[in-house]
Design an enzyme around this catalytic site. Structure first.
Site, mmCIF file in Angstrom:
data_model
loop_
_atom_site.group_PDB
_atom_site.id
_atom_site.type_symbol
_atom_site.label_atom_id
_atom_site.label_comp_id
_atom_site.label_asym_id
_atom_site.label_seq_id
_atom_site.Cartn_x
_atom_site.Cartn_y
_atom_site.Cartn_z
ATOM 1 N N CYS A 121 0.856 -1.183 0.000
ATOM 2 C CA CYS A 121 0.000 0.000 0.000
ATOM 3 C C CYS A 121 0.898 1.241 0.000
ATOM 4 C CB CYS A 121 -0.905 -0.006 1.233
ATOM 5 S SG CYS A 121 -1.874 1.508 1.429
ATOM 6 N N CYS B 260 -8.044 -6.025 -9.539
ATOM 7 C CA CYS B 260 -7.691 -5.009 -10.525
ATOM 8 C C CYS B 260 -7.309 -3.756 -9.738
ATOM 9 C CB CYS B 260 -8.892 -4.775 -11.436
ATOM 10 S SG CYS B 260 -8.543 -3.715 -12.836
ATOM 11 N N CYS C 189 0.335 3.323 3.592
ATOM 12 C CA CYS C 189 0.818 2.860 4.901
ATOM 13 C C CYS C 189 1.909 1.789 4.827
ATOM 14 C CB CYS C 189 -0.340 2.348 5.745
ATOM 15 S SG CYS C 189 -1.083 0.822 5.136
ATOM 16 N N CYS D 190 -5.259 1.223 6.461
ATOM 17 C CA CYS D 190 -5.422 2.678 6.404
ATOM 18 C C CYS D 190 -6.646 3.125 5.623
ATOM 19 C CB CYS D 190 -4.169 3.323 5.823
ATOM 20 S SG CYS D 190 -3.905 2.949 4.079
ATOM 21 N N CYS E 265 -7.268 -0.912 1.434
ATOM 22 C CA CYS E 265 -6.308 -1.404 2.423
ATOM 23 C C CYS E 265 -6.994 -1.472 3.785
ATOM 24 C CB CYS E 265 -5.106 -0.472 2.475
ATOM 25 S SG CYS E 265 -3.897 -0.906 3.753
#
Length: 184
Positions: free
Chosen positions: A79, A151, A82, A131, A128
């Site tokens: 991510c 995707c 984070c 976060c 995510c």
């Protein structure tokens, strides 16, 4: 015109902030479940405008133009907000969709799924779990063994390559650090 072509046409002409189901964009749906919090001011300083738009305003980058669409290096995709590890390169495949696609996640608890009814269709948004950053969407047209296609926008990802050190054991190093290495 298909929904995909319409979505691409709209996002190609100008960034669109998607606000599915009236939920606040970008942040965890329920602040109590968000494990990592960042101020919008901090994120605007740290992220590029495209990264901010995608992760915090549920935007979409243009098809076939993302940094990791054709990326083939071995490593871990994280991510961008984070740093949570999300996908291994071994699960990446070329879906032909124009966005990086993966058939599995590193751990099932790293991704949160939310119904997305934007653009008059039903999709499942991925974000995510740590976060709340918008990543992309998941579809049921991926390869075996899962049959899933995550995707994902390149702008929502960072990448750490894995290389073989001299003892033959895999190690993880950032791509920036790898670029700075010089052979003696």
């Amino acid at each position: 015109m298909s929904a995909f072509n319409l979505l691409h046409l709209v996002t190609k002409s100008q960034p669109v902030a998607l606000r599915a189901c009236g939920l606040p964009s970008g942040s965890c749906r329920d602040k109590k479940t968000c494990k990592v919090l960042f101020s919008q001011q901090e994120l605007k300083k740290r992220l590029t405008p495209l990264q901010y738009h995608v992760t915090q305003e549920k935007g979409t980058e243009s098809a076939f133009e993302g940094e990791y669409t054709h990326h083939k290096a071995q490593g871990v995709y994280k991510c961008v907000v984070c740093g949570t590890p999300l996908f291994k390169s071994e699960t990446k495949f070329d879906s032909g969709s124009g966005w990086p696609s993966f058939y599995d996640v590193i751990a099932s608890d790293t991704i949160t799924f939310t119904d997305d009814y934007s653009f008059g269709m039903h999709r499942v948004e991925t974000s995510c779990s740590q976060c709340g950053a918008h990543l992309g969407h998941i579809f049921d047209d991926g390869p075996r063994p899962t049959g899933k296609r995550y995707c994902i926008n390149s702008a929502s990802l960072s990448f750490e390559s894995t290389d073989m050190n001299q003892s033959g054991e895999g190690s993880i190093g950032s791509t920036a650090a790898q670029a700075d290495k010089t052979e003696l």
